[in-house]
Design a protein around this motif. Sequence first.
Motif, PDB file in Angstrom:
ATOM      1  N   THR A   2       1.149  -1.158  -0.447  1.00 23.91           N
ATOM      2  CA  THR A   2       0.352  -0.350   0.173  1.00 23.91           C
ATOM      3  C   THR A   2       0.779   1.114  -0.642  1.00 23.91           C
ATOM      4  OG1 THR A   2      -1.731   0.897   1.438  1.00 23.91           O
ATOM      5  CG2 THR A   2       0.056   0.265   2.335  1.00 23.91           C
ATOM      6  N   GLU A   3       0.809   2.373  -0.726  1.00 23.10           N
ATOM      7  CA  GLU A   3       0.937   3.542  -0.773  1.00 23.10           C
ATOM      8  C   GLU A   3       0.333   4.833   0.736  1.00 23.10           C
ATOM      9  OE1 GLU A   3       0.514   5.233  -4.881  1.00 23.10           O
ATOM     10  OE2 GLU A   3       2.187   4.047  -5.557  1.00 23.10           O
ATOM     11  N   PRO A  17       9.830   2.158   2.934  1.00 22.19           N
ATOM     12  CA  PRO A  17      10.155   3.657   3.511  1.00 22.19           C
ATOM     13  C   PRO A  17       9.475   5.047   2.186  1.00 22.19           C
ATOM     14  CG  PRO A  17      11.117   1.892   4.637  1.00 22.19           C
ATOM     15  CD  PRO A  17      10.668   1.302   3.272  1.00 22.19           C
ATOM     16  N   LYS A  18       9.958   4.351   1.184  1.00 18.61           N
ATOM     17  CA  LYS A  18      10.705   5.628   0.150  1.00 18.61           C
ATOM     18  C   LYS A  18       9.024   5.557  -0.178  1.00 18.61           C
ATOM     19  CE  LYS A  18      15.275   4.248  -1.431  1.00 18.61           C
ATOM     20  NZ  LYS A  18      15.652   4.018  -2.400  1.00 18.61           N
ATOM     21  N   ILE A  19       8.091   4.845  -0.148  1.00 17.39           N
ATOM     22  CA  ILE A  19       6.798   4.936  -1.231  1.00 17.39           C
ATOM     23  C   ILE A  19       5.372   5.823   0.110  1.00 17.39           C
ATOM     24  CG2 ILE A  19       4.512   3.459  -1.527  1.00 17.39           C
ATOM     25  CD1 ILE A  19       6.484   1.730  -3.255  1.00 17.39           C
ATOM     26  N   TRP A  20       5.885   6.025   1.402  1.00 20.55           N
ATOM     27  CA  TRP A  20       5.047   6.473   2.162  1.00 20.55           C
ATOM     28  C   TRP A  20       5.955   7.809   2.486  1.00 20.55           C
ATOM     29  CZ3 TRP A  20       3.308   3.651   6.655  1.00 20.55           C
ATOM     30  CH2 TRP A  20       2.436   1.970   6.096  1.00 20.55           C
ATOM     31  N   GLU A  21       4.750   8.670   2.624  1.00 25.19           N
ATOM     32  CA  GLU A  21       5.435   9.848   3.604  1.00 25.19           C
ATOM     33  C   GLU A  21       6.304   9.675   4.611  1.00 25.19           C
ATOM     34  OE1 GLU A  21       5.028  13.446   2.231  1.00 25.19           O
ATOM     35  OE2 GLU A  21       3.883  12.067   0.188  1.00 25.19           O
ATOM     36  N   ASN A  26       7.294   7.981  10.269  1.00 25.12           N
ATOM     37  CA  ASN A  26       7.577   8.242  12.314  1.00 25.12           C
ATOM     38  C   ASN A  26       6.092   7.770  12.434  1.00 25.12           C
ATOM     39  OD1 ASN A  26       8.494  10.670  13.497  1.00 25.12           O
ATOM     40  ND2 ASN A  26       6.779  11.420  13.913  1.00 25.12           N
ATOM     41  N   PHE A  27       5.718   8.085  12.144  1.00 22.09           N
ATOM     42  CA  PHE A  27       4.366   7.305  13.724  1.00 22.09           C
ATOM     43  C   PHE A  27       5.028   5.709  13.147  1.00 22.09           C
ATOM     44  CE2 PHE A  27       1.461  10.424  11.922  1.00 22.09           C
ATOM     45  CZ  PHE A  27       1.271  11.511  12.555  1.00 22.09           C
TER      46      PHE A  27
END
Length: 209
Positions: A2-3, A17-21, A26-27
Amino acid sequence: MTEKPPQNLDRDLEVDPKIWEPTDINFILTGLVVPRPIGWISTLAADGVPNLSPFSFFNVAANDPPHVLFSISPTTKDTLANCRETGEFVVNIAHRAIVDQLVESSAAVRPQTDEFQLTGLKTAPSVRVKPPRVAAAKAHFECVSRQFVPIGKSMLVIGEIVHLHIASEVWRDGRVRPELLDPVGRLGGSLYSALGEVFSRPPPTINER
């Protein structure tokens, strides 16, 4: 894969990690790496204005000589500028009785705001460095800035402990008693933790067979 963070899961979550904001990552990090010790860092600006900010990306780095480290994001500029300009800071160890002031000192305020005045906390003089200590804290590390290490968009500050303060009320039988220190830990979001169950396990013996 999932993105963005799903609300619920029907299978294990796999994340690049590169796909998510960065805020979403951080969360995840602050939700999984728990509880995190809090370094409540007091500094002085070059013109003498005190600053006080909590950092939960904080830990001990070495013991001979003793060093601590903490990570600063670009939004926390006063602490970093003060550590660079004066070369000194104090780590104050917070406990539950002053957690409200700890949280209040994390507010996004105007540059060069004196968080001691903002929170109503009293200061205590340090022995080896100029930044003041949080008088109500039960332990303090007076530190000299030794290294500034860029990590992504953050800065890792490494300091050498040049003096320690430990309140007599938390010391028993030659050691700090964690339940008397009553430290505050950081969880994810707006969650904090107190010291939970304390248990002991003896170190393993070496089997030389």
